[in-house]
Design an enzyme around this catalytic site. Structure first.
Site, PDB file in Angstrom:
ATOM      1  N   LEU A 125       0.801  -1.175   0.096  1.00 39.07           N
ATOM      2  CA  LEU A 125       0.075   0.111  -0.025  1.00 39.07           C
ATOM      3  C   LEU A 125       0.936   1.303  -0.143  1.00 39.07           C
ATOM      4  O   LEU A 125       1.334   1.574   0.998  1.00 39.07           O
ATOM      5  CB  LEU A 125      -0.795  -0.011   1.323  1.00 39.07           C
ATOM      6  CG  LEU A 125      -1.782  -1.277   1.490  1.00 39.07           C
ATOM      7  CD1 LEU A 125      -2.530  -1.151   2.956  1.00 39.07           C
ATOM      8  CD2 LEU A 125      -2.636  -1.212   0.428  1.00 39.07           C
TER       9      LEU A 125
ATOM     10  N   LEU B 255       3.668   3.662  -2.836  1.00 37.45           N
ATOM     11  CA  LEU B 255       4.806   3.514  -3.680  1.00 37.45           C
ATOM     12  C   LEU B 255       5.670   4.786  -3.684  1.00 37.45           C
ATOM     13  O   LEU B 255       6.159   5.417  -4.602  1.00 37.45           O
ATOM     14  CB  LEU B 255       4.692   3.057  -5.003  1.00 37.45           C
ATOM     15  CG  LEU B 255       5.933   2.621  -5.990  1.00 37.45           C
ATOM     16  CD1 LEU B 255       6.477   1.532  -5.072  1.00 37.45           C
ATOM     17  CD2 LEU B 255       5.438   2.130  -7.348  1.00 37.45           C
ATOM     18  N   GLY B 256       5.571   5.391  -2.536  1.00 33.17           N
ATOM     19  CA  GLY B 256       6.707   6.612  -2.378  1.00 33.17           C
ATOM     20  C   GLY B 256       8.002   6.058  -1.924  1.00 33.17           C
ATOM     21  O   GLY B 256       8.547   5.004  -2.600  1.00 33.17           O
TER      22      GLY B 256
ATOM     23  N   VAL C 124       9.756   5.038   0.900  1.00 29.22           N
ATOM     24  CA  VAL C 124       9.863   3.760   1.507  1.00 29.22           C
ATOM     25  C   VAL C 124       9.338   2.581   0.543  1.00 29.22           C
ATOM     26  O   VAL C 124       9.919   1.649   0.563  1.00 29.22           O
ATOM     27  CB  VAL C 124       9.260   3.777   2.983  1.00 29.22           C
ATOM     28  CG1 VAL C 124       9.300   2.521   3.652  1.00 29.22           C
ATOM     29  CG2 VAL C 124       9.804   4.839   3.615  1.00 29.22           C
TER      30      VAL C 124
ATOM     31  N   VAL D  37      13.614 -17.537   4.101  1.00 34.10           N
ATOM     32  CA  VAL D  37      12.410 -17.694   4.404  1.00 34.10           C
ATOM     33  C   VAL D  37      11.898 -19.192   4.045  1.00 34.10           C
ATOM     34  O   VAL D  37      11.186 -19.746   4.712  1.00 34.10           O
ATOM     35  CB  VAL D  37      11.496 -16.819   3.487  1.00 34.10           C
ATOM     36  CG1 VAL D  37      10.127 -17.202   3.708  1.00 34.10           C
ATOM     37  CG2 VAL D  37      11.805 -15.308   4.300  1.00 34.10           C
TER      38      VAL D  37
ATOM     39  N   LYS E  32       4.504   5.519  12.365  1.00 37.75           N
ATOM     40  CA  LYS E  32       4.427   5.702  13.810  1.00 37.75           C
ATOM     41  C   LYS E  32       3.313   6.444  14.333  1.00 37.75           C
ATOM     42  O   LYS E  32       2.892   6.105  15.316  1.00 37.75           O
ATOM     43  CB  LYS E  32       5.759   6.218  13.916  1.00 37.75           C
ATOM     44  CG  LYS E  32       5.786   7.774  13.407  1.00 37.75           C
ATOM     45  CD  LYS E  32       7.068   8.627  13.329  1.00 37.75           C
ATOM     46  CE  LYS E  32       6.907   9.687  12.364  1.00 37.75           C
ATOM     47  NZ  LYS E  32       7.069   9.269  10.904  1.00 37.75           N
TER      48      LYS E  32
ATOM     49  N   GLU F  13       8.559  -2.347  13.038  1.00 40.88           N
ATOM     50  CA  GLU F  13      10.120  -2.045  13.284  1.00 40.88           C
ATOM     51  C   GLU F  13      10.374  -0.433  12.488  1.00 40.88           C
ATOM     52  O   GLU F  13      10.992   0.497  13.260  1.00 40.88           O
ATOM     53  CB  GLU F  13      11.022  -3.054  12.676  1.00 40.88           C
ATOM     54  CG  GLU F  13      12.474  -2.777  12.766  1.00 40.88           C
ATOM     55  CD  GLU F  13      12.792  -2.933  14.544  1.00 40.88           C
ATOM     56  OE1 GLU F  13      12.940  -4.033  14.767  1.00 40.88           O
ATOM     57  OE2 GLU F  13      13.053  -1.854  15.205  1.00 40.88           O
TER      58      GLU F  13
ATOM     59  N   LYS G 165       7.209   7.983  18.713  1.00 34.86           N
ATOM     60  CA  LYS G 165       8.121   6.967  18.595  1.00 34.86           C
ATOM     61  C   LYS G 165       8.560   6.603  20.164  1.00 34.86           C
ATOM     62  O   LYS G 165       8.488   5.261  20.646  1.00 34.86           O
ATOM     63  CB  LYS G 165       9.490   7.253  17.973  1.00 34.86           C
ATOM     64  CG  LYS G 165       9.094   7.720  16.719  1.00 34.86           C
ATOM     65  CD  LYS G 165      10.356   8.546  15.786  1.00 34.86           C
ATOM     66  CE  LYS G 165      10.087   8.550  14.503  1.00 34.86           C
ATOM     67  NZ  LYS G 165      10.926   9.579  13.824  1.00 34.86           N
TER      68      LYS G 165
END
Lengths: 428, 428
Positions: free
Chosen positions: B9, B11-12, B14, B33, B105, B129, B205
């Protein structure tokens, strides 16, 4: 309600810390694991010895079989140290289906592959967080925290004794011998300090870090090792003048698929986060392709810090038991090992030379570097206070280890070079 | 062979980093994995927009339902930001049995409890994380690395923008306004920098760190917040003279069972490891009863560092799927929340006062501290260059917040005190 039962091999400093934490934090541990954790039996050398913690005599034994052959015990914690007996007991425990936590770096660095292979076969967990950098949870950080990344460099101050000695030499201008003696009196260095000061202890830890960071089995003979006993007051002083601190660094690097591991006193730029790690503290700097620069700092040894790591491993193994995934969460090294050649290992270098104080000397010396294609970042020439020689300090740009060796061999042949006083790798 | 399918969700910055890592490190990820990880669908605002990475158009969608209602998708990664829509989509995904990774956050600090409760009910994993300190794996360090310990203090430099500003002010003697403008031009501060400079971002945070570190649900209103917009050049200069650097610190503390959380500019002793964390870097200092002092340092933001944390969470969730333990590895806060009163929150303090320059003033002022039982560590009086007043700098010993408030209220009433210029908490 089920409880998880633990057998403890050894009740020295770390073993005592483990008992303190398991008893002192029992309620928290139960929440985290889902059932009580009980220390069932403790292997000691002398049951009648006075202890700093109260323990029922029935829990103490002088016979390893009371732990290894006890079917009630799920997890064995090895904090007795040494190689031969510790290894034998761990392998026996694994053969009987017991999981193992150990703080034994010598053992894991030298025989880890064998122990982990047997554990995999028996679907047992073996964890050893406390074997590297005491209280810093660096192994799980490499394995889980950076599971998505490709780690290309690990630099560690992973030996508290040598970091204490170098920090004191740097802060007080004292000599290696003076500070070593003081460290021995304070209990920071052992009576026979060889393994620490000659870099072996750090090399064990780098072999473990390299194995987990690069997913390839690093053996002790893959780590080139140089200790701190030759570091002089002058080296530290000249380093500081040029903006460096000397640290005993373990360095594990990866370029493409080849790796290189070494331990050596290193000139670390004062602005680098490792440069300000002083005293008995440890720190591990990790560079990942995606994450970039990170550093993890904390106590490298001591009863409670080391016990923290041991008990965190105990919690992880106990959780796996409760979840029914014992032996399924670890990952064997999957990369083939390729070591870099001396042509591939590249770094900046610091050299301190004693040379004849006459015209043309610097020109002769710098020609040697030029001939072998090693370019210079800075050169400092000054008269020596104590004799008619001059001192030349040279910091190179990145050069291969092989290239530097060619330069050094040729410098030694020059009449004007009286002494190659010191050569250090430079980082930061 | 099964593959794990992911819906992204957003696609900036990050999101793009996540795609890069999942594609670039595919082989390593498969090893870790046990099966391939595929990004199946990506929610974007505009399918036709030019992207910095090549992506088949079929993977892009403008309709969230293509991800949320897609039964093939196992894990949803939320990197769209914002609160309302992100929360709604996450809850819908969880309702359909999908696991979630988020870097959000604001959302986790404000609605984490609700989201995690629903995830627990549906046996789904939710990991976050990347929501704190970008590339530093601090959440799993608190949860796993220190699972055996009782954490009593967490101090974080967790906002890169303010740390950049304060570092620049300190290094260049520049004013807050000058450096903020420069940071905005460089893209280190947003056009509306309020959330960063007023400490809200850091407070989000700290609420997350406090919740995980103390196993109790910390709400945003439990965090007292003060930003850096009032920090002056003089404060920084006087701090440095006395051996301190000003940092915006988030501080979470626990004494017995009571906790306290705050964000404020703080005078940090120059020898403390947090004092040398400069620029956009983040660092989290953790004190545990057993382990003692530790610190974790790294990039606090940025495409690739943040994406590293997101994909490490993805790996953890994918492993849980493969092991059949989804939704079973997380631990809800189990401690009842008790907040410290202002009498219980204790720290050293730094005060800068403008006072009348005449006899007896210092005596009047120090009497106020004595009356409220606040003892002084050091006092520095000097003439002010710009006016007929004198400046007094006082550093107290440990004093309660309530006691300090009583001192400040009374100082304000004194004729000789012209201005209480600054008051800072002191650490280290």
């Amino acid at each position: 309600m089920k409880s998880i039962k633990v057998g403890l091999l050894g009740l020295g400093t770390v073993g005592t810390g483990v008992v303190r934490i398991v008893e002192g934090h029992q309620e928290d541990l139960q929440r985290k694991v889902g059932c009580p954790i009980e220390i069932e039996q403790i292997l000691v050398k002398d049951k009648r010895k006075q202890r700093s913690i109260p323990l029922p005599t029935a829990k103490l034994t002088e016979d390893p079989a009371d732990i290894i052959d006890n079917p009630d015990i799920d997890i064995v914690i090895e904090v007795m140290g040494g190689i031969a007996q510790a290894k034998e007991l761990m392998l026996q425990a694994i053969a009987r289906g017991k999981h193992v936590v150990t703080a034994n770096k010598d053992l894991m660095a030298q025989h880890g592959a064998e122990i982990l292979a047997q554990a995999a076969e028996k679907q047992c967990d073996v964890l050893y967080e406390a074997s590297v950098a005491g209280g810093i949870p660096i192994l799980r950080t490499l394995v889980n925290g950076f599971s998505s990344d490709r780690i290309t460099k690990i630099m560690g101050i992973v030996n508290g004794t040598t970091n204490y000695i170098l920090s004191k030499m740097s802060q007080e201008g004292a000599s290696y011998e003076e500070v070593l003696r003081e460290a021995q009196q304070l209990g920071y260095a052992e009576a026979d300090p060889t393994s620490d000061v000659e870099g072996m202890d750090a090399a064990y830890k780098m072999a473990i870090l390299g194995t987990l960071g690069f997913h390839t089995h690093v053996a002790m003979e893959d780590v080139s090792v140089k200790g701190i006993s030759q570091v002089s007051k002058e080296d530290i002083l000249y380093g500081q003048r040029l903006g460096y601190e000397i640290k005993l660094l373990g360095i594990a690097e990866r370029k493409n698929d080849a790796i290189s591991l070494s331990v050596q006193p290193t000139m670390v730029k004062q602005t680098h986060p490792l440069a300000s790690v002083n005293g008995v503290f440890n720190a591990v700097y990790v560079y990942g392709e995606a994450v970039g620069e990170t550093m993890f700092y904390g106590p490298g040894a001591g009863e409670m810090p080391t016990a923290t790591s041991v008990v965190s491993d105990l919690v992880a193994i106990a959780r796996n038991i409760m979840l029914g995934v014992s032996g399924k969460t670890s990952l064997a090294p999957y990369n083939e090992k390729k070591l870099m050649s001396d042509e591939q290992v590249v770094s900046k270098n610091f050299l301190l030379l004693h040379v004849a104080d006459r015209a043309g000397v610097l020109s002769q010396i710098t020609q040697v570097f030029a001939k072998h294609d090693v370019s210079l970042e800075s050169v400092l020439q000054q008269p020596n206070e104590h004799n008619p020689l001059a001192e030349i300090i040279i910091i190179t740009h990145d050069a291969s280890r092989a290239g530097m060796n060619r330069v050094l061999a040729e410098l030694e042949q020059l009449d004007v070079v009286q002494l190659i006083k010191s050569v250090y790798r430079v980082e930061g």
